[in-house]
Enzyme design. Structure first.
Site, short mmCIF file in Angstrom:
data_model
loop_
_atom_site.label_atom_id
_atom_site.label_comp_id
_atom_site.label_asym_id
_atom_site.label_seq_id
_atom_site.Cartn_x
_atom_site.Cartn_y
_atom_site.Cartn_z
N THR A 42 0.84 -1.21 0.00
CA THR A 42 0.00 0.00 0.00
C THR A 42 0.87 1.25 0.00
OG1 THR A 42 -1.71 -1.14 1.27
CG2 THR A 42 -1.75 1.27 1.33
N GLU A 115 -6.46 6.34 -15.97
CA GLU A 115 -5.48 5.26 -16.16
C GLU A 115 -6.02 4.31 -17.22
OE1 GLU A 115 -3.84 3.49 -12.56
OE2 GLU A 115 -4.01 5.37 -11.51
N HIS A 244 3.00 -4.88 -14.67
CA HIS A 244 2.79 -3.46 -14.92
C HIS A 244 3.69 -3.08 -16.10
CE1 HIS A 244 2.47 0.84 -14.47
NE2 HIS A 244 1.55 0.68 -13.54
N ARG A 290 -3.65 -3.04 -19.12
CA ARG A 290 -2.26 -3.41 -18.84
C ARG A 290 -1.78 -4.68 -19.52
NH1 ARG A 290 -2.01 -2.04 -12.52
NH2 ARG A 290 -2.31 0.16 -12.93
N HIS A 351 3.54 -7.15 -11.02
CA HIS A 351 2.97 -6.05 -10.24
C HIS A 351 1.86 -6.50 -9.29
CE1 HIS A 351 1.77 -1.96 -9.39
NE2 HIS A 351 0.57 -2.13 -9.90
N GLU A 375 -4.89 -7.91 -1.83
CA GLU A 375 -4.25 -8.63 -2.94
C GLU A 375 -4.17 -10.13 -2.71
OE1 GLU A 375 -0.56 -6.92 -4.29
OE2 GLU A 375 -0.26 -8.51 -5.77
N ARG A 386 -6.89 -7.20 -13.70
CA ARG A 386 -7.41 -6.13 -12.85
C ARG A 386 -7.36 -4.78 -13.57
NH1 ARG A 386 -4.90 -2.34 -9.42
NH2 ARG A 386 -2.89 -3.23 -9.94
N SER A 391 -7.63 -1.88 -6.99
CA SER A 391 -7.17 -2.77 -5.92
C SER A 391 -7.30 -2.14 -4.53
CB SER A 391 -5.73 -3.20 -6.16
OG SER A 391 -4.95 -2.09 -6.48
C1 SIN Z 1 -0.11 2.81 -11.15
O1 SIN Z 1 -0.03 3.87 -10.56
O2 SIN Z 1 0.13 2.68 -12.35
C2 SIN Z 1 -0.50 1.59 -10.37
C3 SIN Z 1 -1.91 1.62 -9.99
C4 SIN Z 1 -2.47 0.24 -9.86
O3 SIN Z 1 -1.72 -0.74 -9.87
O4 SIN Z 1 -3.69 0.12 -9.82
#
Ligand code: SIN
Length: 549
Positions: A42, A115, A244, A290, A351, A375, A386, A391
């Protein structure tokens, strides 16, 4: 020593802390954490918490984006519950002292970032250090709470499970397992303690350290997953490991993430000649999900032979970058990368585990009185992939669900007694006359071997042959660990290795079982999604055969 609490929480990230803060209203809570209380995934989360609170947004949009990312494996009722409760949970975080970036004074007037995979701006954030803002606020609230006690540098070894048989005449017809706490290793004194509790809540995070390259901190060794597996709980969907797309590529940048929010602000992925490439892979380009972006980068790197690709956000002003991404800006600058002028070198890295301990809507595992949140859990929210920033949201929603469940049950649980646990009957007992018989070198060696095997054979793009090689290696490594472990003094490196080896083995077994490509699991020998045979979870446990449902 022996400790007794109403609730035992293992892990001090957002899941554990938010559960503890709520559960303390109905009982006493111990939070056990294997290192410093702040050393959690976190604390390193940059992105934020997704919530459909923008004027142009709706719960339906967020639900649909989550389902699309999950590639056919999300549980719709869970997705709906999580998405719809997001605003309420966000307001609780604010009450506990978390300061998110704001656009106005209304309670939900947060600044909303974007995002990958999100059709709208909906990422509530605290600059690019959202996790840190959450962690420090929740820790300070927990420390002020007289019903919560935090045990740092205490490593959970195994769950304490009682077997309750149902008798018909003189026959035991069925046995149910009830979790009564955990055996905990205190690092400073090297003592093993029994922590008894009416409910035990695993909030141990993920297992990124199973891979050679990861965005995760060193603590992410899958301890909760391995403990739950050893106790006989059901685990699901471990083949879905999220890579990631953009971790900083620099010899001195261990595990440093470049948040997806950088692409959300218009950052473009380019090759070493400065050519953008994401438009070749997906209509959403740099803002695709992703799984797509990580695979695209992997393909570009394999084709070009380059060690990395680049993330270019040089079209934004220096002052904007300093304000929106202060943490990333400073980190890059400290390594000689001026993100206002230079494209940032990036590579994909492990990730997030989308699979985990199988739980229901109340965060209950398949073992009575054992919960899993965050997680380490598999709730059905993420499916095969995801959606970004879902998360932290999942963690706060399910800590609330677990709280409602323990609140309903605590009075009746208090009528039960705790079992006797003679330490000498556990595998963690070492007699004072016992001599060390094994060398410790196998620990460091196998840590490295496992992480390389997983990266090379069970990575972003998989093949049947590589998976089967990985499986054979892991069988041998687990045998070696089992042989040597009883002959060395208890220590956390060895326990983490044992846990990593179990989790690696389970990831491989799930990946071998799934004969298709879906979401994060891409196997070139089965390149298509196969809904007819594989639209289900891969569920496994110590006691049962595979379940596919
Ligand atoms: C990020 O900031 O790219 C990670 C955020 C996430 O894993 O949800």
């Amino acid at each position: 020593m022996e400790f007794q609490f109403d609730f035992l929480v293992i892990g001090s990230g957002i899941a554990g802390l938010s559960f503890a803060l709520k559960a303390s209203s109905v009982g006493t809570v111990a939070i056990v954490t294997k290192k410093d209380k702040l050393e959690t995934s976190t604390n390193y989360a940059q992105g934020g918490i997704a919530s459909a609170i923008g004027k142009d947004d709706s719960f339906e949009n967020h639900i649909n984006d989550t389902l699309a990312a999950g590639d056919g494996l999300c549980k719709k009722e869970i997705v709906e519950m999580v998405v719809r409760s997001a605003p309420e949970r966000l307001l609780e975080l604010v009450e506990w002292g978390v300061e998110f970036n704001r656009r106005g004074d209304g309670p939900l007037d947060f600044d909303l970032g974007r995002e990958g995979g999100h059709s709208k701006n909906r990422i509530v954030h605290a600059k690019d250090m959202t996790g840190r803002a959450i962690e420090s606020a929740l820790i300070s609230a927990a420390e002020k709470n007289p019903r919560i006690r935090i045990f740092e540098n205490h490593f959970a070894l195994d769950l304490l499970i009682e077997y309750e048989g149902t008798k018909v005449g003189s026959y035991v017809t069925s046995q149910k397992k009830v979790c009564k706490g955990a055996l905990i290793f205190e690092k400073e004194t090297a003592e093993v303690h029994s922590f008894f509790a009416h409910a035990t809540v695993l909030c141990t995070g993920g297992a990124g350290k199973v891979y050679l390259y990861t965005s995760n901190p060193d603590v992410a060794t899958g301890d909760g997953l391995a403990m739950a597996f050893r106790a006989g709980a059901k685990l699901a969907n471990l083949e879905f490991v999220q890579f990631h797309p953009t971790c900083l590529f620099h010899p001195k940048a261990k595990n440093f993430l470049i948040s997806e929010a950088v692409r959300g602000e218009g950052g473009k992925l380019v090759d070493s000649k400065g050519r953008p490439f994401m438009h070749k892979y997906h209509p959403l380009g740099d803002l695709a999900c992703r799984d797509v972006v990580a695979r695209a980068i992997d393909t570009e790197m394999k084709n070009s032979g380059d060690d990395c690709v680049f993330l270019d956000i040089t079209h934004k002003s220096r002052s904007f970058l300093q304000e929106r991404f202060p943490h990333i800006y400073e980190k890059c600058l400290s390594l000689g990368i001026d993100m206002a002028k230079d494209p940032i070198p990036v590579v994909p890295a492990a990730h997030y585990m989308c699979g985990g301990i199988l739980t229901d809507k109340w965060a209950r595992s398949s073992i009575d009185n054992l919960y899993a949140i965050g997680e380490c859990a598999c709730t059905g929210l993420h499916g095969a992939n995801r959606l970004a920033s879902n998360s932290l949201l999942e963690a706060v929603v399910f800590s609330h669900q677990a709280y409602l469940d323990v609140k309903r049950n605590i009075e009746s649980w208090r009528k039960d007694s705790f079992p006797e646990v003679p330490l000498s009957a556990t595998p963690y007992y070492r007699s004072s006359t016992q001599k060390e018989q094994s060398e410790m070198v196998f620990i460091a060696h196998n840590w490295d071997v496992i992480r390389k095997i997983m990266w090379n054979y069970v990575g972003i793009v998989r093949r049947d042959k590589r998976l089967s090689l990985a499986k054979n290696h892991l069988v041998q490594i687990r045998q070696e660990i089992n042989e040597h472990m009883p002959n060395i003094p208890l220590n956390t490196d060895a326990m983490e290795l044992k846990n990593l080896a179990i989790v690696a083995d389970l990831i491989i077994r799930c990946a071998i079982a799934r004969k298709e490509s879906r979401g994060l699991h891409y196997n070139v020998d089965h390149p298509k999604r196969d809904d007819e045979h594989w639209k289900h979870n891969t569920i496994l446990s110590l006691d049962n055969e595979w379940e596919f449902k």
